[in-house]
Design a protein around this motif. Structure first.
Motif, PDB file in Angstrom:
ATOM      1  N   LEU B 155     -11.042  -3.459  13.756  1.00 25.49           N
ATOM      2  CA  LEU B 155     -10.086  -3.888  12.733  1.00 25.49           C
ATOM      3  C   LEU B 155     -10.076  -5.410  12.677  1.00 25.49           C
ATOM      4  O   LEU B 155     -10.022  -6.082  13.707  1.00 25.49           O
ATOM      5  CB  LEU B 155      -8.681  -3.386  13.061  1.00 25.49           C
ATOM      6  CG  LEU B 155      -8.469  -1.868  12.993  1.00 25.49           C
ATOM      7  CD1 LEU B 155      -7.031  -1.525  13.327  1.00 25.49           C
ATOM      8  CD2 LEU B 155      -8.833  -1.349  11.603  1.00 25.49           C
ATOM      9  N   ASN B 177     -10.276  -2.384   7.872  1.00 25.46           N
ATOM     10  CA  ASN B 177     -11.196  -1.574   8.673  1.00 25.46           C
ATOM     11  C   ASN B 177     -12.624  -1.906   8.256  1.00 25.46           C
ATOM     12  O   ASN B 177     -13.094  -1.499   7.192  1.00 25.46           O
ATOM     13  CB  ASN B 177     -10.889  -0.092   8.456  1.00 25.46           C
ATOM     14  CG  ASN B 177     -11.595   0.775   9.475  1.00 25.46           C
ATOM     15  OD1 ASN B 177     -12.645   0.398   9.987  1.00 25.46           O
ATOM     16  ND2 ASN B 177     -11.003   1.917   9.766  1.00 25.46           N
ATOM     17  N   ARG B 183     -11.371  -1.011   4.074  1.00 25.86           N
ATOM     18  CA  ARG B 183     -10.106  -0.469   3.580  1.00 25.86           C
ATOM     19  C   ARG B 183      -8.973  -0.987   4.464  1.00 25.86           C
ATOM     20  O   ARG B 183      -9.168  -1.308   5.641  1.00 25.86           O
ATOM     21  CB  ARG B 183     -10.145   1.062   3.584  1.00 25.86           C
ATOM     22  CG  ARG B 183     -10.175   1.628   4.979  1.00 25.86           C
ATOM     23  CD  ARG B 183     -10.343   3.127   4.949  1.00 25.86           C
ATOM     24  NE  ARG B 183      -9.834   3.696   6.188  1.00 25.86           N
ATOM     25  CZ  ARG B 183     -10.137   4.907   6.621  1.00 25.86           C
ATOM     26  NH1 ARG B 183     -10.905   5.703   5.905  1.00 25.86           N
ATOM     27  NH2 ARG B 183      -9.623   5.350   7.735  1.00 25.86           N
ATOM     28  N   GLU B 185      -5.688  -0.677   6.689  1.00 27.91           N
ATOM     29  CA  GLU B 185      -5.022   0.356   7.490  1.00 27.91           C
ATOM     30  C   GLU B 185      -3.526   0.081   7.624  1.00 27.91           C
ATOM     31  O   GLU B 185      -2.720   0.994   7.706  1.00 27.91           O
ATOM     32  CB  GLU B 185      -5.640   0.433   8.889  1.00 27.91           C
ATOM     33  CG  GLU B 185      -7.149   0.730   8.903  1.00 27.91           C
ATOM     34  CD  GLU B 185      -7.490   2.162   8.516  1.00 27.91           C
ATOM     35  OE1 GLU B 185      -6.563   2.999   8.401  1.00 27.91           O
ATOM     36  OE2 GLU B 185      -8.691   2.458   8.285  1.00 27.91           O
ATOM     37  N   LYS B 186      -3.187  -1.196   7.683  1.00 31.70           N
ATOM     38  CA  LYS B 186      -1.791  -1.532   7.981  1.00 31.70           C
ATOM     39  C   LYS B 186      -1.471  -2.923   7.452  1.00 31.70           C
ATOM     40  O   LYS B 186      -2.310  -3.815   7.509  1.00 31.70           O
ATOM     41  CB  LYS B 186      -1.578  -1.507   9.499  1.00 31.70           C
ATOM     42  CG  LYS B 186      -0.129  -1.529   9.929  1.00 31.70           C
ATOM     43  CD  LYS B 186       0.013  -1.311  11.432  1.00 31.70           C
ATOM     44  CE  LYS B 186      -0.149  -2.618  12.165  1.00 31.70           C
ATOM     45  NZ  LYS B 186       0.117  -2.526  13.609  1.00 31.70           N
ATOM     46  N   THR B 201       1.965   1.491   6.487  1.00 28.89           N
ATOM     47  CA  THR B 201       0.817   2.150   7.113  1.00 28.89           C
ATOM     48  C   THR B 201       0.151   3.063   6.096  1.00 28.89           C
ATOM     49  O   THR B 201       0.819   3.836   5.411  1.00 28.89           O
ATOM     50  CB  THR B 201       1.290   3.001   8.311  1.00 28.89           C
ATOM     51  OG1 THR B 201       2.304   2.281   8.987  1.00 28.89           O
ATOM     52  CG2 THR B 201       0.150   3.287   9.246  1.00 28.89           C
ATOM     53  N   TYR B 202      -1.177   2.942   6.004  1.00 31.58           N
ATOM     54  CA  TYR B 202      -1.942   3.794   5.101  1.00 31.58           C
ATOM     55  C   TYR B 202      -2.568   4.915   5.910  1.00 31.58           C
ATOM     56  O   TYR B 202      -3.076   4.682   7.008  1.00 31.58           O
ATOM     57  CB  TYR B 202      -3.074   2.989   4.444  1.00 31.58           C
ATOM     58  CG  TYR B 202      -2.630   1.840   3.581  1.00 31.58           C
ATOM     59  CD1 TYR B 202      -2.526   1.985   2.199  1.00 31.58           C
ATOM     60  CD2 TYR B 202      -2.337   0.604   4.132  1.00 31.58           C
ATOM     61  CE1 TYR B 202      -2.126   0.918   1.400  1.00 31.58           C
ATOM     62  CE2 TYR B 202      -1.936  -0.465   3.345  1.00 31.58           C
ATOM     63  CZ  TYR B 202      -1.831  -0.296   1.983  1.00 31.58           C
ATOM     64  OH  TYR B 202      -1.447  -1.348   1.192  1.00 31.58           O
ATOM     65  N   SER B 203      -2.543   6.137   5.380  1.00 30.72           N
ATOM     66  CA  SER B 203      -3.196   7.224   6.122  1.00 30.72           C
ATOM     67  C   SER B 203      -3.762   8.266   5.148  1.00 30.72           C
ATOM     68  O   SER B 203      -3.598   8.131   3.929  1.00 30.72           O
ATOM     69  CB  SER B 203      -2.204   7.863   7.093  1.00 30.72           C
ATOM     70  OG  SER B 203      -1.091   8.348   6.395  1.00 30.72           O
ATOM     71  N   TYR B 205      -6.825   8.883   4.380  1.00 30.41           N
ATOM     72  CA  TYR B 205      -7.820   8.278   3.485  1.00 30.41           C
ATOM     73  C   TYR B 205      -8.852   9.300   3.038  1.00 30.41           C
ATOM     74  O   TYR B 205      -9.208  10.205   3.781  1.00 30.41           O
ATOM     75  CB  TYR B 205      -8.536   7.133   4.224  1.00 30.41           C
ATOM     76  CG  TYR B 205      -7.969   5.777   3.915  1.00 30.41           C
ATOM     77  CD1 TYR B 205      -8.195   5.202   2.663  1.00 30.41           C
ATOM     78  CD2 TYR B 205      -7.236   5.068   4.863  1.00 30.41           C
ATOM     79  CE1 TYR B 205      -7.682   3.945   2.366  1.00 30.41           C
ATOM     80  CE2 TYR B 205      -6.732   3.810   4.583  1.00 30.41           C
ATOM     81  CZ  TYR B 205      -6.965   3.252   3.328  1.00 30.41           C
ATOM     82  OH  TYR B 205      -6.467   2.023   3.031  1.00 30.41           O
ATOM     83  N   ALA B 215      -6.083   5.903   0.068  1.00 26.60           N
ATOM     84  CA  ALA B 215      -5.186   6.543   1.045  1.00 26.60           C
ATOM     85  C   ALA B 215      -4.352   7.606   0.355  1.00 26.60           C
ATOM     86  O   ALA B 215      -3.929   7.427  -0.788  1.00 26.60           O
ATOM     87  CB  ALA B 215      -4.267   5.505   1.681  1.00 26.60           C
TER      88      ALA B 215
END
Lengths: 785, 257
Positions: B155, B177, B183, B185-186, B201-203, B205, B215
């Motif tokens: 990261l 990332n 992309r 992530e946070k 927070t992205y999740s 994906y 995401a």
């Protein structure tokens, strides 16, 4: 009565053996005491908690309701800075620029979540066909004279500003900083905010000397609580000096003074250890514990020391014999009086105000330790120290003093019936007056005028807005229902009704936002300054308005997430607690009578929580007081070994409190939460007078075979002086506490002074009269035996 | 003297050879991320927004977002509210600009009118949520200045300082990332007094068209108020073939009906 005799012999024997043991092992005892006191003291940890929440127990329903409201919207503790420019006009280029820069700086306050000021007020207007929302005055130093005049006109017409952020003639303005304290460690968070704000004010004043700045709000209130705690803790030093002086005057012996000092210091060290071990955080009411312990503990030592010195001076006993004899005579009385005091203080646990639980428990522990040290370290120390005595020197003055008490005794004995009647009439009258007291817990008045928080807050109340408020969370009963025209109309009607009430200074309701946006959506046409009459319109206007607001100035503090409830904040003039409660109720009733059920709400706020605190404390203490009275009367019956006199003792024990509150009605007429605890507390203290007087009376009857009148005179001669001196020590202690700038402490101390004096008078006039009157039927107790 | 000069020259040569300044590195990463996402043309997606307060009370909104990719200036986007009922059909149209404030309009179906939104207030919460408008708008490289902080488990952590003085933040700390097309992530948001305000927070994906990472869930937590907002996206549609005409004021009115 052989059984009783046996018990007495037993306790005498125990006391004697105790004394002999302590004297023989004086060094061990002293070192053990030292280790105990130091050991406990080393655990000591004085931390303060100034958060006003400490005054409310976890189960306090007003606190629960208020917390629920804060969680629904936002948790708002605040600092309000009130700025008064010397030219009495906020609207000049320089003044607006100064306000704007201070507002910007205020955003840097630790934990701040929002800053509301005149300059960043989100002024809503129509520009062409668009809704325009912007700071009322941005980049003020670039504004022209006419623009500034326009800003002034707009501001003075804005209901959200006038009487809240701006006064009616535009000479005083405020910056309200909302902080969101994490609430993890108030002893760290609150001083952090306070330090920042104080420095910010100092810098501002330096740059803009033409401004006067006053500050108030919940954070300064918490700070004032902090500072009151620390100031009242300092009173301990004064009391310590008084203890030294009093002990020296009463014993006329330097070694006695040192020994007394050691006992009280050990007791306080132990109590400090208790505070640390129990993890108690000190608050203004509990921070007076060292002074309390000093005041109460010194009496134990003085009793033991005076008897010992008397035995040496008058009867010519050797030091060790005098000490043993003094211990034998005083062990039980000191035990009994300590026990009643401990019971009295422990009853504070029945109340609903946590700081008083702490005060009661710390003092009770300190008093237990004081008893222990008075019967161990004190005799050990006196056995070690080279105490010498001058035999029979003060005979003459003693005689004169004895005469004075004898005269008083003879005076009482001559007319018991008349004195009883007069006393009862006076007590009756004062008892009636006592009921005329009313509760008042206006938290601003907790602080006297020597405290800056008080004077600043008074200034703000006089010149800008109120400090007291009430909040209602008004529901609509459905998700998104706050845009329902019916809801908005009712809310608007409630807002109007509140505005009409004479004690209301300002109302902040969502209906005002709805009206304002509706007007701007219709080209600023005043005719549309009313709530929208179509739900979709209302909802979409609100969406547009919310999209137009900047960081930190959103509506989340006024609307819940589901858009089903809004918060109405009513600012009120300084009114008494009783009026505050009546007002909140009036608002609740109006909602009940005029709106559909989902809109019914109860009023909540810190102001209201304090308003109800006294009543709640009184209710919860009632049971505690009854239990204290029963327990202490039982202790007395046991100590005196007489059921009838134990019962009779209730009169001199209860009446001083009634007299005290009667006199208070004439003096102030308003009582606060701190005074509710005095019944149990003073009961434990004043009962000592009764015990001493009655036990001497009984001894004269039982052992010397005196009749009631002679026995009363005997009691006067033997304990009169002791009662007066202990009363004087108590008065000194509570008189010092009564100088506290914090009313929960000073009022409590003042009424205690009145009660202690009343108790002495009652024990000297009414009690002997009653003893004579009730003894008449059976001429001698001894005959009964 | 001579020695010093030589040292300085030598040091700078080493410096240039080995690494850029953190500022350059940061900018480079942001540009790489932008480049990785280049060429999606247009997309459309439905999402559910759930607001949650400290007590767990929730409130939902449902939206449709359409985006048009532009290279010479910032992207255009159109958001339509499908629920709650009383704002159904309300829609916003935004033209992001690489330089200067964005343009934004709102269509109100109740009065059938388009209103312009004050452009200088974009740091406020988006419909009562924990997202500010500026968190949701197109992330143009030019809107921030950059500073690379560190690399941790693949990261790349970059600090971004907003250029706009009206922003609600002093800085954002973004985790890219490196191995997944840069992309994000946070993101951590710091408020004006530089205290941590929110974490996004992205999740979930998903890779679309073998190139574009999107995401499925955005979760924003406000650390100061303990409120939360969650965005849950349905599948993205990259085949909508939208044009400029779908992002006009006329289209805005149409979208709402």
């Amino acid at each position: 009565m052989n059984a009783i005799k046996k018990v007495r012999d037993k306790s005498n024997r125990f006391a004697k053996q105790w004394a002999e043991f302590v004297i023989k092992r004086k060094w061990y005892v002293l070192i053990a005491s030292l280790i105990l006191a130091m050991g406990l003291g080393s655990q000591g940890n004085m931390e303060f908690d100034g958060d006003y929440h400490v005054f409310f127990s976890k189960s306090n329903p007003e606190l629960e309701a208020f917390d629920a409201l804060q969680e629904k919207y936002t948790k708002d503790d605040n600092v309000i800075l009130v700025l008064s420019p010397s030219n009495k006009n906020v609207f000049t280029r320089d003044n607006l620029s100064a306000i704007e820069s201070l507002t910007a700086e205020a955003w840097n306050t630790p934990y701040s979540s929002r800053v509301d000021a005149l300059t960043n007020f989100q002024y809503t207007s129509a520009q062409g066909d668009d809704l325009y929302v912007d700071d009322l005055s941005y980049e003020s130093e670039l504004k022209s004279e006419s623009e500034i005049q326009q800003i002034k006109q707009r501001a003075l017409k804005e209901p959200l500003l006038v009487n809240r952020i701006l006064n009616e003639n535009g000479s005083v303005t405020a910056i309200n900083i909302t902080v969101r304290l994490p609430g993890e460690d108030s002893a760290k968070e609150i001083p952090e905010v306070t330090a920042f704000v104080r420095e910010m004010i100092a810098n501002f004043k330096e740059k803009h000397p033409n401004f006067e700045v006053h500050s108030s709000g919940l954070v300064p209130l918490n700070t004032a609580f902090f500072e009151a705690s620390m100031r009242d803790l300092m009173l301990t030093m004064i009391m310590l000096i008084i203890v030294i002086i009093t002990t020296f005057i009463l014993t006329r012996n330097i070694y006695s003074t040192i020994a007394t000092l050691v006992v009280v210091m050990f007791s306080i060290m132990s109590a400090v250890g208790f505070v640390g071990l129990m993890g108690i955080k000190l608050t203004p009411p509990s921070s007076v514990f060292p002074t309390m312990i000093l005041t109460l503990a010194v009496a134990d030592s003085i009793h033991i020391l005076i008897t010992m010195l008397q035995k040496m001076r008058k009867d010519g006993l050797s030091k060790i014999d005098a000490l043993t004899e003094s211990m034998r005579l005083n062990f039980m009385p000191v035990f009994i009086t300590s026990l009643t005091t401990v019971i009295g203080f422990l009853t504070m646990n029945f109340g609903d105000v946590p700081p008083f639980w702490d005060l009661g428990n710390i003092t009770a522990f300190g008093m237990t330790m004081a008893f222990l040290f008075s019967t161990t370290a004190l005799p050990a120390l006196m056995a070690i120290l080279p105490v010498k005595s001058k035999v029979k020197q003060k005979e003459e003055s003693k005689l004169i003093k004895a005469n004075w008490y004898t005269t008083l005794g003879e005076f009482v004995v001559k007319q018991p019936r008349r004195l009883t009647i007069i006393s009862l009439v006076i007590i009756g009258g004062l008892t009636y007056l006592a009921t005329k007291n009313s509760f008042n817990d206006e938290f601003i008045n907790y602080f006297d005028e020597s405290v800056e928080f008080r004077t600043d807050t008074d200034y703000i109340s006089d010149n800008l807005t109120g400090i007291y408020n009430i909040e209602y969370s008004i529901g609509s009963g459905e998700s998104g229902g706050i845009n329902n025209p019916e809801y908005l109309k009712n809310l608007n009607a409630f807002e109007n009704w509140l505005e009409e009430q004479p004690e209301v200074v300002h109302v902040n309701a969502f209906s005002e936002v709805a009206r304002r946006v509706n007007r701007s959506m219709h080209g600023d046409n005043e005719q549309f300054y009313r709530v929208p009459d179509n739900r979709e319109e209302a909802a979409q206007y609100l969406l547009l308005y919310e999209l137009s607001l900047p960081f930190g100035l959103d509506l989340n503090n006024q609307i819940n997430v589901d858009k089903s409830e809004t918060r109405v904040t009513v600012t009120i003039e300084n009114v008494t607690s009783a009026d505050m409660i009546v007002f909140a109720k009036k608002g609740e009733d109006w909602l009940k009578n005029n709106t559909p059920e989902p809109m019914h709400a109860i009023g909540v706020s810190p102001t209201l929580m304090f308003s109800k605190l006294g009543f709640r404390q009184a209710d919860s203490m009632f049971k505690g007081n009854i239990i204290a009275l029963i327990l202490i009367s039982l202790v007395l019956m046991f100590a005196l070994r007489n059921f009838k006199l134990g019962l009779l003792s209730i009169i001199p024990n209860v009446t001083p409190v009634l007299v005290g509150f009667g006199i208070w009605a004439l003096y102030k007429g308003q009582i606060n939460t701190g005074m509710v605890i005095v019944f149990g507390m003073t009961l434990g203290i004043i009962v000592d007078d009764t015990v001493h007087f009655m036990s001497k009376f009984l001894r004269a009857r039982r052992e010397l075979g005196y009749d009631a009148k002679q026995a009363v005179i005997y009691a006067f001669e033997t304990v009169g002086k002791a009662l007066v001196t202990t009363t004087l020590v108590l008065l000194a202690g509570f008189a010092i506490l009564s100088t506290s700038s914090f009313a929960l402490n000073s009022y409590m101390a003042r009424i205690t002074v009145i009660i202690i004096v009343s108790a002495l008078v009652i024990d000297f006039i009414l009690l002997p009269s009653l003893l004579i009157l009730t003894s008449k039927k059976n001429t001698s107790i001894k005959a009964n035996n | 003297m001579k020695k010093t000069i030589i040292t300085v020259v030598a040091l700078s040569i080493i410096g240039f050879a080995n690494a850029q300044t953190p500022e350059q590195r940061g900018l480079e990463i942001a540009k790489a991320a932008e480049k990785a996402d280049l060429g999606f043309n247009s997309s459309s997606v439905q999402l559910k927004m759930t607001l949650k307060n400290k007590n767990g009370q929730t409130s939902e909104r449902s939206l449709t977002t359409r985006t048009l990719e532009l290279t010479e200036d910032g992207d255009k986007s159109l958001i339509v509210f499908n629920s709650p009922k009383d704002v159904k059909g309300t829609s916003t149209l935004t033209f992001t600009h690489k330089v200067g404030s964005d343009d934004q309009w709102l269509y109100l179906p109740s009065i059938k009118r388009v209103k312009r939104i004050s452009s200088n207030n974009k740091s406020g919460p988006f419909v009562g949520s924990e997202f500010a408008y500026e968190d949701l708008s197109s992330q143009e490289v030019e809107k921030y200045s950059y500073k690379f902080l560190e690399e941790k488990n693949g990261l790349l952590i970059v600090e971004q300082d907003p250029v706009d003085p009206k922003s609600g933040y002093t800085r954002r700390v973004v985790s890219y990332n490196k191995n997944k097309g840069y992309r994000i992530e946070k993101v951590e948001f710091y408020d004006r007094k530089n205290a941590l305000l929110k974490t996004l927070t992205y999740s979930d994906y998903k890779l679309y068209k073998n190139k574009f990472w999107r995401a499925g869930v955005f979760n924003m937590v406000n650390h100061q108020s303990n409120k939360e907002t969650r965005l849950e996206f349905n599948d993205y549609n990259f085949d909508v073939n939208l044009t400029d005409d779908d992002f006009s004021q006329v289209a805005l009115k149409r979208a709402g009906n």
